[in-house]
Design a protein around this motif. Structure first.
Motif, short mmCIF file in Angstrom:
data_model
loop_
_atom_site.label_atom_id
_atom_site.label_comp_id
_atom_site.label_asym_id
_atom_site.label_seq_id
_atom_site.Cartn_x
_atom_site.Cartn_y
_atom_site.Cartn_z
N MET A 13 0.87 -1.19 0.00
CA MET A 13 0.00 0.00 0.00
C MET A 13 0.89 1.23 0.00
N ASN A 14 0.66 2.11 -0.99
CA ASN A 14 1.52 3.29 -1.06
C ASN A 14 1.11 4.33 -0.04
N ALA A 15 1.94 5.33 0.14
CA ALA A 15 1.76 6.33 1.18
C ALA A 15 0.46 7.10 1.05
N PRO A 16 0.05 7.58 -0.13
CA PRO A 16 -1.22 8.32 -0.22
C PRO A 16 -2.43 7.49 0.22
N ILE A 17 -2.43 6.21 -0.18
CA ILE A 17 -3.56 5.36 0.21
C ILE A 17 -3.57 5.15 1.72
N ARG A 18 -2.36 4.97 2.31
CA ARG A 18 -2.30 4.81 3.77
C ARG A 18 -2.84 6.03 4.48
N ARG A 19 -2.45 7.22 3.99
CA ARG A 19 -2.92 8.46 4.63
C ARG A 19 -4.44 8.59 4.50
N LEU A 20 -4.96 8.23 3.30
CA LEU A 20 -6.41 8.31 3.09
C LEU A 20 -7.13 7.32 4.02
N SER A 21 -6.59 6.14 4.16
CA SER A 21 -7.19 5.14 5.06
C SER A 21 -7.19 5.64 6.49
N PHE A 22 -6.10 6.30 6.88
CA PHE A 22 -6.01 6.84 8.24
C PHE A 22 -7.08 7.92 8.47
N VAL A 69 -9.96 8.23 6.84
CA VAL A 69 -11.27 7.58 6.87
C VAL A 69 -11.50 6.91 8.22
N ALA A 70 -10.47 6.28 8.76
CA ALA A 70 -10.59 5.64 10.07
C ALA A 70 -10.88 6.67 11.15
N LEU A 71 -10.20 7.84 11.06
CA LEU A 71 -10.46 8.91 12.03
C LEU A 71 -11.89 9.42 11.93
N LEU A 86 -17.21 9.74 14.22
CA LEU A 86 -18.65 9.49 14.14
C LEU A 86 -19.11 8.59 15.28
N LEU A 87 -18.32 7.57 15.59
CA LEU A 87 -18.66 6.66 16.67
C LEU A 87 -18.68 7.37 18.01
N VAL A 88 -17.65 8.23 18.24
CA VAL A 88 -17.58 8.97 19.51
C VAL A 88 -18.73 9.96 19.63
N SER A 89 -18.99 10.71 18.54
CA SER A 89 -20.06 11.71 18.61
C SER A 89 -21.42 11.06 18.79
N THR A 90 -21.65 9.93 18.13
CA THR A 90 -22.92 9.22 18.28
C THR A 90 -23.09 8.71 19.71
N THR A 91 -22.01 8.20 20.27
CA THR A 91 -22.05 7.72 21.66
C THR A 91 -22.35 8.86 22.62
N LEU A 92 -21.69 9.99 22.39
CA LEU A 92 -21.92 11.15 23.27
C LEU A 92 -23.37 11.61 23.18
N ILE A 93 -23.89 11.71 21.95
CA ILE A 93 -25.25 12.22 21.76
C ILE A 93 -26.29 11.26 22.34
N GLN A 94 -26.10 9.94 22.09
CA GLN A 94 -27.13 8.97 22.48
C GLN A 94 -27.06 8.57 23.94
N PHE A 95 -25.88 8.72 24.55
CA PHE A 95 -25.76 8.23 25.93
C PHE A 95 -25.33 9.32 26.91
N VAL A 96 -24.23 10.01 26.60
CA VAL A 96 -23.68 10.97 27.57
C VAL A 96 -24.56 12.21 27.68
#
Length: 486
Positions: free
Chosen positions: A1-10, A12-14, A19-29
């Motif tokens: 995997m070349n560097a641009p794809i790795r950065r893009l994957s990173f 997307v993961a972020l 999204l997971l953190v914000s949804t958790t905060l909104i729905q529970f906290v």
């Protein structure tokens, strides 16, 4: 995997992690906080599907919900309109506004933790959850008398049961029709709200009895000054006091004048009793300076001046300045300078005297009722403070009787009933006109009701006869008479 794809994957993961953190905060906290926001339309729409509890004065509903054929299912209505507007407040698509609709929203909507068992029961039985109802302490006859007597005048009137703290009447004028704000036609609601909030002169949405721009109490505050002086033991109602036409004040060339710039007695002297009856400024300015600022402030505090109260609506605290030099103290002792009060506070002065010196905590809700009108909780009377001893209260009662029988409070006389009272004519920014006050209680020997009335700019600054007694006295009389009828 070349560097641009790795950065893009990173990246997307972020994004997924965010999204997971914000949804958790909104729905529970933050879920509870977001649901409680008054501008949360989803929550508001869900509450419209539930019948809101009634607000009851005796057997009469002054606020209730009626079924509709539109998407909101229920419409909040106020059968007596403006008469109880500042007590009920309003409930609209934009949420609860003012009065009990706001202060007791969780009970009325049925979302209060106090109703949790009821909600669980409704879930299992299939019943529709309904809000709790509020049974008020208001005496409709006293409320009606105050409304009628204040008609066409800007001001406020309050009545209390001295022995319990029950609020028997709460009238603020001008008022408004809460039905105009509770409709489902949002354009009409918006227009009505803008019209009410843009009325800077009358401020109809403001409950003048417990908030807004507080009033100088004028001579009604001489109850506090007299209480402080009598409590020292240095003075009695028979004591001789200086009563010149204008009291010389230290640190300034400006004196403290009596209304009409007349002396209060022969040789510029008067008795304490007579000074109270005719509302002699110079005598009370003298008393204030003699007893000192600490004693004056402490006595005011014993009448709950400065306390944060909820009835359950929040009451703006009345105030006496924290720092007072002698001229300022003399002016404060006659209810001027920067002393500011609510009409409820002034009613509490009279109620405290009437109740043998004990000030009771004021309250508006007698009981909370479940949807089947069984009692969920009842308010018990609560002592707030001991303002004066029973002996001093008896002296003050006699002095206040003299105001009505012989002095500036004669317009509040009631045939066959001994009335205790105190007038006030409070200077304002209007040079010629003054706020007209009356406070008192009846019967003097067995108090059942205490009142306070203020008419904004209703009196003349140069005349007690055209001030609190003449203007406020008849209004107070009508309320007292209504409260004493069985």
């Amino acid at each position: 995997m070349n560097a641009p794809i790795r950065r893009l994957s990173f990246v997307v993961a972020l994004l997924f992690l965010s999204l997971l953190v914000s949804t958790t905060l909104i729905q529970f906290v933050y879920a509870k906080e977001l649901n409680a926001r008054p501008d949360n339309r989803r929550t508001l729409l869900s509450t419209y599907a539930r019948e809101r509890g009634q607000i009851l004065v005796g057997d009469t509903a002054v606020a209730k919900s009626v079924p509709t054929d539109d998407q909101y299912e229920w419409l909040r209505t106020y059968p007596l309109g403006a008469k109880y507007a500042h007590i009920t407040g309003y409930y609209s698509f934009y949420g609860a506004g003012g009065g009990l609709e706001s202060a007791q929203n969780s009970l009325l909507s049925g979302s209060s933790d106090k109703l949790a068992f009821r909600r669980v029961s409704d879930l299992f039985t299939g019943r529709k959850t309904r809000g709790a109802s509020l049974e008020l302490t208001i005496n409709p006859a006293v409320q009606e008398a105050a409304i009628k007597a204040l008609d066409g005048r800007k001001g406020a009137a309050v009545a209390l049961n001295p022995s319990t703290g029950e609020i028997l009447a709460m009238v603020s004028n001008p008022s408004y029709d809460p039905n105009a704000l509770s409709g489902h036609d949002l354009k009409k609601v918006d227009a009505a709200y803008k019209q009410l909030t843009s009325d800077a002169a009358d401020k109809p949405l403001v409950n003048r009895t417990i908030g807004g721009d507080l009033y100088p109490p004028g001579s009604t505050f001489k109850i506090v000054t007299a209480a402080a002086a009598l409590s020292t033991g240095r003075w009695s109602p028979e004591s001789e006091l200086p009563g010149p036409a204008v009291l010389d004040l230290p640190l300034t060339t400006k004196g403290l004048p009596n209304i009409g710039r007349r002396p209060c007695g022969p040789n510029d002297t008067t008795t304490f009793q007579n000074a109270f009856e005719i509302s002699c400024n110079s005598a009370f300015g003298y008393l204030g300076m003699e007893m000192g600022a600490d004693a004056f402030r402490e006595q005011a505090a014993k009448f709950a001046v400065g306390d944060q109260l909820y009835v359950p609506m929040r009451v703006t605290p009345s105030k006496v300045p924290a720092e007072l030099n002698k001229p300022q103290l003399a002016q404060s002792a006659v209810g001027q300078y920067d002393v500011r009060v609510t009409p409820l506070q002034v009613a509490m002065l009279s109620a405290g005297v009437a109740n043998r010196g004990t000030v009771m905590k004021p309250y508006l809700v007698k009981s909370v009722l479940t949807s089947d009108l069984s009692i969920l909780e009842r308010t018990d009377p609560e002592e707030l403070s001991q303002a004066v001893t029973p002996e001093v209260a008896a002296q003050l009662t006699t002095m206040m009787q003299g105001v009505v029988e012989n002095g500036s409070g004669k317009p509040a006389r009631i045939d066959g009933v001994s009335v205790a009272g105190k007038t006030g004519t409070a200077d304002t920014n209007n040079v010629d006109r003054a706020h007209a006050w009356f406070t008192g209680f009846a019967p003097a020997n067995d108090p059942q009701i205490a009142v306070a009335v203020v008419v904004e700019n209703g009196g003349y600054a140069d005349s007690e006869e055209r001030g609190g007694g003449a203007v406020g006295g008849p209004i107070a009389k009508a309320m007292l008479e209504a409260g004493l009828k069985k």
